[in-house]
Design an enzyme around this catalytic site. Sequence first.
Site, PDB file in Angstrom:
ATOM      1  N   HIS A  69       0.828  -1.209   0.000  1.00 31.22           N
ATOM      2  CA  HIS A  69       0.000   0.000   0.000  1.00 31.22           C
ATOM      3  C   HIS A  69       0.861   1.258   0.000  1.00 31.22           C
ATOM      4  O   HIS A  69       0.684   2.146  -0.841  1.00 31.22           O
ATOM      5  CB  HIS A  69      -0.923  -0.005   1.219  1.00 31.22           C
ATOM      6  N   GLU A  70       1.769   1.353   0.951  1.00 36.92           N
ATOM      7  CA  GLU A  70       2.580   2.568   1.051  1.00 36.92           C
ATOM      8  C   GLU A  70       3.486   2.746  -0.162  1.00 36.92           C
ATOM      9  O   GLU A  70       3.752   3.869  -0.587  1.00 36.92           O
ATOM     10  CB  GLU A  70       3.392   2.554   2.349  1.00 36.92           C
TER      11      GLU A  70
ATOM     12  N   HIS B 292       1.756   4.657  -2.839  1.00 38.02           N
ATOM     13  CA  HIS B 292       1.911   6.111  -2.713  1.00 38.02           C
ATOM     14  C   HIS B 292       3.260   6.558  -3.285  1.00 38.02           C
ATOM     15  O   HIS B 292       3.361   7.581  -3.977  1.00 38.02           O
ATOM     16  CB  HIS B 292       1.839   6.529  -1.243  1.00 38.02           C
TER      17      HIS B 292
ATOM     18  N   HIS C 215       3.266   6.721  -6.979  1.00 36.15           N
ATOM     19  CA  HIS C 215       2.523   7.897  -7.439  1.00 36.15           C
ATOM     20  C   HIS C 215       3.464   9.103  -7.548  1.00 36.15           C
ATOM     21  O   HIS C 215       3.349   9.921  -8.462  1.00 36.15           O
ATOM     22  CB  HIS C 215       1.391   8.174  -6.443  1.00 36.15           C
TER      23      HIS C 215
END
Length: 689
Positions: free
Chosen positions: A472-473, A476, A479
């Site tokens: 998940h992290e 980020h 991105h």
Amino acid sequence: MISPDNPFAAPSELPYALPPFDRISDEHYRPAFEAGLAEHAAEIEQIAAQDAEPTFENTIVALERAGELLSRVASVFYNLAGSSSTDEIQAIQAEFAPKLAAHHDAVHLDPQLFARIDALHARRGELGLDEESLRLLERRHTDFSRAGAGLGEAEQGRLRELNEQLSTLQTRFQQNLLKDTNDLAVVLADRAELDGFGEGAIATAAEAASARGEDGKYVLTLSLPTSQASPLETLRNRDVRERIHAASMARGNRGNACDNNAVVAEIVRLRAERAALLGYPNHAAYVIADETAKTAEAAAGLLERLAPAAVANARAEAAELQQLLEADVPGAKLRPSDWPFYAAQVRRERFDVDTEALRPYFEADRVYLDGVFFAATKLYGLTFTERDDLPKYHPEVRTFEVFDADGTPLGLYLLDLYTRDAKRGGAWMNTFVDQSELLGRKTVVVNVLNVNKPPAGEPTLLTFDEVVTAFHEFGHALHALVSSGRYPTFSGTNVPRDFVEYPSQVNEMWMLWPEVLAHYAKHHETGEALPQEQVEKLLAAQQYGEGFSTTEYLAASLLDQAWHGLGVDDRVGEVQPFEAEALVKAGVAVDAIPPRYRTTYFAHIFSGGYSAGYYSYIWSEVLDADTVQWFRENGGLTRENGDHFRRTLLGRGGSIDPMDAFRAFRGRDPEIEPLLARRGLGGVRSSTV
């Protein structure tokens, strides 16, 4: 004037402008902040007061270039305030929070500056701007308008006071929570109380105790959410489980120097007053007007639509767990501290899934190098080279240089894995340097987690949930790393709050993707791959417990909306009764399922950037589930699919309307059905977001 010896005085000469961590100490922040504030104020005055007619270049682009020194010191300081705090850093944070708030207001309430922006905005159709530049002009005009640039002098004066007070209170909330979380760590004197833990987990608890001067004992530190899932799933001693849960629930609510009740009440009151000044009925309406949801009613509507089915599923799960509890403790009533333990028992017995037994297959190095990074290589062609030659802000941090498929450097990825007392709870991504073609910058990004560090020489074995967090992290981080925008305002995750979680949630899908899982999930001693039957059982068990997880999440989200739906004339007596009443009113008051975060330790909304925005996770999950369906329908883990996602959405940052980016990727508006299927909420009325 800042001393030339101060490491913030000039841009870093390290690769990618990585901050020179080896030269930075606490003494450098205060003079750098003072100089940065003064320098930026002078730059703003020069832009605002110039005689030349406003142009896009001399006003909007000039604003993008301004504030270099302030940006350098703030990016380092606020990253380290969360991950490597000291008493001095906390003192500086408390001192400069109101100063920075006042500076923000001085910029956004400058009448000359706003007049220039407003004049450009009024004739924006005549300027011949490209799409990204036009969006930047509109973004700047919106930001200044929402900051109060159009208010009268008296109203602006009061707004400045409110913003200063709020900055101080939000800092106090954060610092109170950090201290209380450390103080409430559970200390156990008897090894027998750790029955259920493996040898590695016991050694980690002993190591944590030694680090606190408690040799011969065992310390269990608290994670950020209410449910301390990892220890509560495995510890057999019911009283110890209850001690851990009680400690978690007590944070910020003990009537001591770290109590957050009065802080919360004042934050809520001031936010409501500020919203009223700016022309909104409440803080939620103010915040969400600038998100993709657009209205608080739309955000709350999604939550309320999901709640009845989620609670019904949760009550069915509770009834089953109650039976298991009574078999062990006749006459006992299911408590929140019992839920993870008996839910894990159901997974073992029904699905033959023992999450603790999976840990030997999730060694941290392999998870990252052969899992997280491998998926990014397959999807986007990225490659990673560890850089031990670059300075670090903590010895445990690892640094990787990231390259595109054609060998072009993209930036640096920093990984700060282990928990420590100086680090706040949870997991997050931040940037030290934002990508920008205008400024010639590439990304320097960090992922911060809170994994318990094993004793020296022992492998770091992650829980199933920690592996999810890793993917998940890193979503980020991706991105930010693949961002390809011109202006720093639109770099990477600088998108609406209810869109920012979407790409990171999409990245979670690769954790159990067969090709990825087979590449990293190998026993740390034997090298044996995680057996396929275990994978199939994991997939079968995934939907079990969705009643609990959806209910605890919705409870926190609806609590957030309740606090920030208060108007300026609404009065709240005590925090705890208000919380209880709000949960009952929202239909999510389930005795054995407290909210994922209760008010006094709800850092996302009272010291982070998620006030009135915690709904963002499930709003984004609608997009995420729909996207996962697209990948499955189009061949999954391929460069073609990854490049399409990157080209249309992931690499665009905030330079395009986020829902337009989704439509460019998906070919249509998002639909909710994939989310309902994922969470077992088939009875919910479906529609597009």
